[in-house]
Enzyme design. Structure first.
Site, PDB file in Angstrom:
ATOM      1  N   GLU A 164      13.375   2.441  19.309  1.00  0.00           N
ATOM      2  CA  GLU A 164      12.796   3.793  19.307  1.00  0.00           C
ATOM      3  C   GLU A 164      11.804   4.031  20.439  1.00  0.00           C
ATOM      4  OE1 GLU A 164      10.971   3.461  15.332  1.00  0.00           O
ATOM      5  OE2 GLU A 164       9.036   3.741  16.297  1.00  0.00           O
TER       6      GLU A 164
ATOM      7  N   ARG B 155       0.834  -1.215   0.000  1.00  0.00           N
ATOM      8  CA  ARG B 155       0.000   0.000   0.000  1.00  0.00           C
ATOM      9  C   ARG B 155       0.863   1.257   0.000  1.00  0.00           C
ATOM     10  NH1 ARG B 155      -3.697  -3.044   4.018  1.00  0.00           N
ATOM     11  NH2 ARG B 155      -1.739  -3.056   5.142  1.00  0.00           N
ATOM     12  N   ILE B 156       1.818   1.342   0.948  1.00  0.00           N
ATOM     13  CA  ILE B 156       2.632   2.557   1.051  1.00  0.00           C
ATOM     14  C   ILE B 156       3.711   2.574  -0.032  1.00  0.00           C
ATOM     15  CG2 ILE B 156       4.258   3.827   2.517  1.00  0.00           C
ATOM     16  CD1 ILE B 156       2.612   2.782   4.948  1.00  0.00           C
TER      17      ILE B 156
ATOM     18  N   HIS C  46       9.395   8.859  13.981  1.00  0.00           N
ATOM     19  CA  HIS C  46       8.268   7.997  13.569  1.00  0.00           C
ATOM     20  C   HIS C  46       6.992   8.830  13.358  1.00  0.00           C
ATOM     21  CE1 HIS C  46       6.983   3.550  13.538  1.00  0.00           C
ATOM     22  NE2 HIS C  46       6.190   4.260  12.758  1.00  0.00           N
TER      23      HIS C  46
ATOM     24  N   ARG D  64       9.861  -0.123   9.462  1.00  0.00           N
ATOM     25  CA  ARG D  64      10.035  -0.539  10.858  1.00  0.00           C
ATOM     26  C   ARG D  64      11.527  -0.681  11.150  1.00  0.00           C
ATOM     27  NH1 ARG D  64       5.151  -2.785  12.905  1.00  0.00           N
ATOM     28  NH2 ARG D  64       6.251  -3.051  14.867  1.00  0.00           N
TER      29      ARG D  64
ATOM     30  N   ASP E 162      12.869   7.199   9.685  1.00  0.00           N
ATOM     31  CA  ASP E 162      11.725   7.623  10.487  1.00  0.00           C
ATOM     32  C   ASP E 162      11.465   6.603  11.586  1.00  0.00           C
ATOM     33  OD1 ASP E 162       9.521   9.421  10.998  1.00  0.00           O
ATOM     34  OD2 ASP E 162       8.173   7.887  10.190  1.00  0.00           O
TER      35      ASP E 162
ATOM     36  N   VAL F 250       8.474  -2.478   3.562  1.00  0.00           N
ATOM     37  CA  VAL F 250       7.944  -3.811   3.878  1.00  0.00           C
ATOM     38  C   VAL F 250       7.221  -3.771   5.221  1.00  0.00           C
ATOM     39  CG1 VAL F 250       9.679  -5.114   2.587  1.00  0.00           C
ATOM     40  CG2 VAL F 250      10.139  -4.449   4.964  1.00  0.00           C
TER      41      VAL F 250
ATOM     42  N   ASP G 264       9.543  -7.099  -4.452  1.00  0.00           N
ATOM     43  CA  ASP G 264       8.505  -7.512  -3.506  1.00  0.00           C
ATOM     44  C   ASP G 264       8.269  -8.994  -3.710  1.00  0.00           C
ATOM     45  OD1 ASP G 264       5.945  -7.927  -2.135  1.00  0.00           O
ATOM     46  OD2 ASP G 264       5.790  -5.751  -2.110  1.00  0.00           O
TER      47      ASP G 264
HETATM   48  P1  NAD Z   1       1.592  -3.635   3.068  1.00  0.00           P
HETATM   49  O1  NAD Z   1       1.327  -4.941   3.742  1.00  0.00           O
HETATM   50  O2  NAD Z   1       0.535  -3.055   2.193  1.00  0.00           O
HETATM   51  O3  NAD Z   1       2.931  -3.743   2.188  1.00  0.00           O
HETATM   52  C1  NAD Z   1       4.069  -4.437   2.607  1.00  0.00           C
HETATM   53  C2  NAD Z   1       4.686  -5.071   1.370  1.00  0.00           C
HETATM   54  O4  NAD Z   1       5.926  -5.704   1.770  1.00  0.00           O
HETATM   55  C3  NAD Z   1       3.818  -6.174   0.737  1.00  0.00           C
HETATM   56  O5  NAD Z   1       3.646  -5.914  -0.634  1.00  0.00           O
HETATM   57  C4  NAD Z   1       4.609  -7.454   0.989  1.00  0.00           C
HETATM   58  O6  NAD Z   1       4.434  -8.416  -0.033  1.00  0.00           O
HETATM   59  C5  NAD Z   1       6.028  -6.924   1.038  1.00  0.00           C
HETATM   60  N1  NAD Z   1       6.964  -7.829   1.714  1.00  0.00           N
HETATM   61  C6  NAD Z   1       6.783  -8.519   2.865  1.00  0.00           C
HETATM   62  N2  NAD Z   1       7.878  -9.246   3.147  1.00  0.00           N
HETATM   63  C7  NAD Z   1       8.782  -8.993   2.157  1.00  0.00           C
HETATM   64  C8  NAD Z   1      10.105  -9.431   1.880  1.00  0.00           C
HETATM   65  N3  NAD Z   1      10.748 -10.296   2.677  1.00  0.00           N
HETATM   66  N4  NAD Z   1      10.713  -8.957   0.785  1.00  0.00           N
HETATM   67  C9  NAD Z   1      10.078  -8.093  -0.057  1.00  0.00           C
HETATM   68  N5  NAD Z   1       8.833  -7.648   0.139  1.00  0.00           N
HETATM   69  C10 NAD Z   1       8.196  -8.090   1.239  1.00  0.00           C
HETATM   70  O7  NAD Z   1       1.995  -2.642   4.239  1.00  0.00           O
HETATM   71  P2  NAD Z   1       1.860  -1.038   4.239  1.00  0.00           P
HETATM   72  O8  NAD Z   1       0.538  -0.641   4.787  1.00  0.00           O
HETATM   73  O9  NAD Z   1       2.294  -0.533   2.926  1.00  0.00           O
HETATM   74  O10 NAD Z   1       2.948  -0.672   5.367  1.00  0.00           O
HETATM   75  C11 NAD Z   1       4.337  -0.830   5.082  1.00  0.00           C
HETATM   76  C12 NAD Z   1       5.173  -0.545   6.316  1.00  0.00           C
HETATM   77  O11 NAD Z   1       5.009   0.831   6.722  1.00  0.00           O
HETATM   78  C13 NAD Z   1       4.818  -1.372   7.556  1.00  0.00           C
HETATM   79  O12 NAD Z   1       6.006  -1.865   8.112  1.00  0.00           O
HETATM   80  C14 NAD Z   1       4.189  -0.381   8.520  1.00  0.00           C
HETATM   81  O13 NAD Z   1       4.429  -0.722   9.861  1.00  0.00           O
HETATM   82  C15 NAD Z   1       4.940   0.886   8.140  1.00  0.00           C
HETATM   83  N6  NAD Z   1       4.261   2.131   8.522  1.00  0.00           N
HETATM   84  C16 NAD Z   1       5.020   3.162   8.966  1.00  0.00           C
HETATM   85  C17 NAD Z   1       4.409   4.360   9.330  1.00  0.00           C
HETATM   86  C18 NAD Z   1       5.225   5.525   9.830  1.00  0.00           C
HETATM   87  O14 NAD Z   1       4.677   6.372  10.543  1.00  0.00           O
HETATM   88  N7  NAD Z   1       6.494   5.630   9.463  1.00  0.00           N
HETATM   89  C19 NAD Z   1       3.014   4.500   9.241  1.00  0.00           C
HETATM   90  C20 NAD Z   1       2.268   3.435   8.742  1.00  0.00           C
HETATM   91  C21 NAD Z   1       2.897   2.239   8.380  1.00  0.00           C
END
Ligand code: NAD
Length: 328
Positions: free
Chosen positions: A262, A154-155, A294, A233, A257, A204, A174
């Site tokens: 943290e 998603r992100i 963060h 993360r 971030d 991821v 991915d």
């Molecule tokens: P998501 O599940 O939509 O996307 C994660 C992607 O990573 C998926 O496409 C998955 O197939 C891929 N993936 C998983 N394991 C993998 C690997 N070993 N190698 C390659 N690809 C792999 O998640 P999202 O909603 O996009 O969130 C992504 C990250 O952002 C999460 O870790 C979440 O905790 C973090 N996040 C951070 C903040 C912030 O404030 N900085 C806010 C929201 C989310």
């Protein structure tokens, strides 16, 4: 219907008031977390929403059941503070907010990237000491660069679209290749992404396959001119290996971030105090490293969505319906 929302920050209150007006439902806000010694203050409420750092204590689940609470709604994506088995045993439905605004985190990745490639961290530091020289700090333009996304979900997918719109070449690694991204993203192996990208953005989720996804071996593959951006993360990056790669100039810089450990420093005021992490001290001392506490999630739209989606879920569950965000 009366809802109690816990750990509410001031910046959330406007969105909560708007939701109350739209739905004609009372939401009481408090600044404390869900703890056993607070359960008696929940008597009389129908639904609860939480967002907290500390785990919900085991004794809280039966105590909630005993006062007639039917759900625990989290207004965060992560739900590791909740014990799903104990929730199920006590007939408590758990929901989260899996995606409150992918754009909020993706835009921070863009901001960090622009700051690094324009060397603004170094200029800021020079300006602060009245050194107005710029020789040696030539920037690169984003449309001349290759951006590598690791984890294009998603992100990461949203980040890919933003960089594509700015004319950058976007490559990605991915485990799952998404058809909807194939017109703008070239999928390749992790090694190829590391070798070819000028900027690597990590997006991821944290799972067994992503802990230490970036270590010494990976930094060795990156271009010495490339930057690492971690908005996902902390444990996805081996911090000591990153520090070594920066010290040995194996990569050009980093923006983080999120950082392992943290919970001991981000979101605290540690002015004039000794920092509780040697790694954090080392990273802070580098002028090619950007740290933010963060805050990728922390935008107007994301906060509004966290409030709206969680409160809508409480209403659904209390009305006997099923939420698509149910994790229990
Ligand atoms: P998501 O599940 O939509 O996307 C994660 C992607 O990573 C998926 O496409 C998955 O197939 C891929 N993936 C998983 N394991 C993998 C690997 N070993 N190698 C390659 N690809 C792999 O998640 P999202 O909603 O996009 O969130 C992504 C990250 O952002 C999460 O870790 C979440 O905790 C973090 N996040 C951070 C903040 C912030 O404030 N900085 C806010 C929201 C989310």
């Amino acid at each position: 219907m009366k809802i109690l929302m816990m750990s509410v920050r001031d910046d959330e209150k406007e969105a909560i008031t708007e939701w109350e007006k739209r739905n004609n439902i009372e939401v009481k806000t408090v600044d404390w977390e869900l703890r056993l010694d607070k359960v008696e203050e929940l008597v009389g409420y129908d639904g609860i929403v939480i967002q907290q750092r500390s785990k919900v204590e085991k004794a809280v689940y039966p105590a909630l059941k005993a006062i007639g609470i039917k759900q625990i709604t989290l207004r965060t994506a992560g739900y590791d503070v909740v014990d799903i088995d104990l929730a199920r045993e006590n007939n408590l439905v758990i929901t989260n907010v899996p995606a409150y605004s992918p754009r909020s985190v993706a835009e921070l990745a863009l901001a960090h990237t622009m700051r690094l490639i324009r060397k603004l961290e170094i200029f800021d530091e020079r300006m602060a000491r009245q050194d107005f020289r710029w020789a040696g700090l030539q920037a690169t333009e984003i449309h001349s660069l290759t951006v590598g996304i690791i984890g294009a979900g998603r992100i990461g997918g949203t980040t890919a679209k933003i960089f594509d719109a700015l004319g950058a070449k976007v490559i990605a690694y991915d485990l799952v290749e998404r058809d909807e991204l194939k017109s703008i993203v070239d999928y390749m192996s992790k090694e190829e992404v590391l070798r070819n990208a000028d900027v690597i953005c990590l997006h991821v989720d944290l799972n067994q396959t992503t802990v230490d996804l970036m270590g010494a071996k990976e930094f060795e593959l990156m271009k010495p001119t490339a930057y690492l951006i971690n908005e996902c993360r902390g444990p996805v990056v081996e911090t000591d290996a990153l520090i070594a790669a920066l010290e040995e100039k194996k990569i050009a810089g980093a923006a983080l971030d999120t950082l392992t450990g943290e919970e001991n420093f981000f979101n605290f005021d540690l002015q004039n105090k000794d920092l509780p992490s040697t790694q954090l001290k080392k990273l802070r001392a580098m002028d090619n490293v950007i740290l933010t506490p963060h805050v990728g999630f922390f935008t107007n739209i994301a906060v509004q969505n966290m409030v709206d989606i969680s409160l809508n879920d409480v209403v659904l569950i209390l009305n006997g319906k099923t939420s698509e965000h149910q994790v229990s």
